[in-house]
Write an enzyme that holds these catalytic residues in place. Structure first.
Site, PDB file in Angstrom:
ATOM      1  N   GLY A  80       0.842  -1.188   0.000  1.00 32.19           N
ATOM      2  CA  GLY A  80       0.000   0.000   0.000  1.00 32.19           C
ATOM      3  C   GLY A  80       0.875   1.235   0.000  1.00 32.19           C
ATOM      4  N   GLN A  85       3.429   9.853   0.799  1.00 37.05           N
ATOM      5  CA  GLN A  85       4.636   9.098   0.462  1.00 37.05           C
ATOM      6  C   GLN A  85       5.125   9.395  -0.947  1.00 37.05           C
ATOM      7  OE1 GLN A  85       2.969   5.155   2.100  1.00 37.05           O
ATOM      8  NE2 GLN A  85       5.163   5.000   2.477  1.00 37.05           N
ATOM      9  N   CYS A 131       7.839  -0.442   5.924  1.00 34.65           N
ATOM     10  CA  CYS A 131       7.278   0.763   5.307  1.00 34.65           C
ATOM     11  C   CYS A 131       8.170   1.198   4.164  1.00 34.65           C
ATOM     12  CB  CYS A 131       7.173   1.878   6.352  1.00 34.65           C
ATOM     13  SG  CYS A 131       6.516   3.431   5.718  1.00 34.65           S
ATOM     14  N   LEU A 132       7.560   1.577   3.053  1.00 34.52           N
ATOM     15  CA  LEU A 132       8.327   2.025   1.892  1.00 34.52           C
ATOM     16  C   LEU A 132       9.062   3.325   2.170  1.00 34.52           C
ATOM     17  CD1 LEU A 132       5.815   1.222  -1.000  1.00 34.52           C
ATOM     18  CD2 LEU A 132       7.665  -0.198  -0.086  1.00 34.52           C
ATOM     19  N   HIS A 173      -2.117   0.873   8.794  1.00 33.83           N
ATOM     20  CA  HIS A 173      -0.810   1.468   8.504  1.00 33.83           C
ATOM     21  C   HIS A 173      -0.954   2.688   7.597  1.00 33.83           C
ATOM     22  CE1 HIS A 173       3.633   0.975   7.508  1.00 33.83           C
ATOM     23  NE2 HIS A 173       3.219   1.732   6.498  1.00 33.83           N
ATOM     24  N   GLU A 174      -1.731   2.551   6.515  1.00 43.81           N
ATOM     25  CA  GLU A 174      -1.864   3.654   5.564  1.00 43.81           C
ATOM     26  C   GLU A 174      -2.685   4.805   6.144  1.00 43.81           C
ATOM     27  OE1 GLU A 174       0.114   3.557   3.187  1.00 43.81           O
ATOM     28  OE2 GLU A 174       0.557   1.416   3.237  1.00 43.81           O
ATOM     29  N   HIS A 177      -0.439   6.905   8.161  1.00 44.08           N
ATOM     30  CA  HIS A 177       0.368   7.815   7.333  1.00 44.08           C
ATOM     31  C   HIS A 177      -0.342   9.158   7.134  1.00 44.08           C
ATOM     32  CE1 HIS A 177       4.083   6.043   5.985  1.00 44.08           C
ATOM     33  NE2 HIS A 177       3.507   4.931   5.585  1.00 44.08           N
TER      34      HIS A 177
END
Length: 219
Positions: A80, A85, A131-132, A173-174, A177
């Site tokens: 995701g 991001q 996480c990216l 998680h998203e 963010h």
């Protein structure tokens, strides 16, 4: 989020925006159309503030952003990706993730709000999470194993997305963010420091891998 419903029934169809579909391509159409954008990394200010709500729906710009986020997520081999991001200050995230029951979930949501889960349905699970925007390290993070998110699609139509297990973790998680939070914030200080040291040691290799995959895919 980096990649890694109680589907006890045998329905393994792809869930597109929460609804089962009989056929779906290996590469999401958005990813095929989109262009790759740079992924922001921990330390950048945009990752630390609450994003603005999406107020204009059905626009070419919003559709292009969603396409680009799918393409960026694909190249980064993610599950995701949130708009901040890719350095965009909007409450929007996308996902393309296969859960532990073998069901693939694909979609996007704007202005997501996590619905509070009833106490009797809550179960906290501690599993590995990455996480990216924190390229490299994974850490054990406790999350609820069920999540329900309400929001809107690209045209402004209401959406309700439910996830269990790994998909529920992705939804939480998203949404974090878009509130200016990283999974690092859920760790003890010592674990945060070691994770950041691991990131510093591995990020160049991961960035090179993303660049190579983007070139391979013509992105």
């Amino acid at each position: 989020m980096a990649d890694r419903f109680d589907h006890t029934a045998q329905d393994r169809r792809v869930r597109l925006l929460g609804e089962p579909v009989d056929a779906y391509p290996r590469v999401a159409p958005e990813a095929a159309r989109g262009s790759v954008r740079r992924i922001t990394v921990v330390g950048e200010e945009i990752l630390r503030r609450r994003c603005q709500e999406v107020t204009r729906f059905g626009t070419p710009g919003l559709s292009r952003l969603i396409d680009d986020m799918f393409a960026t997520n694909q190249v980064a081999e993610g599950a995701g990706l949130a708009a901040n991001q890719v350095d965009v200050d909007l409450q929007l995230f996308v996902w393309d993730i296969t859960d532990e029951w073998g069901v693939r979930h694909v979609g996007h949501i704007a202005n997501p709000v996590l619905v509070e889960v009833a106490a009797g349905q809550r179960r906290l699970i501690e599993e590995s999470e990455g996480c990216l925007s924190v390229p490299g390290p994974y850490r054990m993070v406790p999350r609820l194993d069920r999540a329900v998110v309400r929001g809107r699609d690209r045209n402004g139509e209401p959406l309700v997305i439910e996830g269990r297990g790994y998909f529920a973790r992705c939804l939480q998680h998203e949404t974090d963010h878009l509130r200016g939070r990283l999974y690092l914030d859920r760790l003890a200080q010592r674990d945060r420091k070691t994770a950041l040291r691991e990131m510093a040691a591995s990020k160049d290799e991961l960035f090179a891998r993303r660049a190579a995959l983007a070139e391979e895919l013509g992105k």
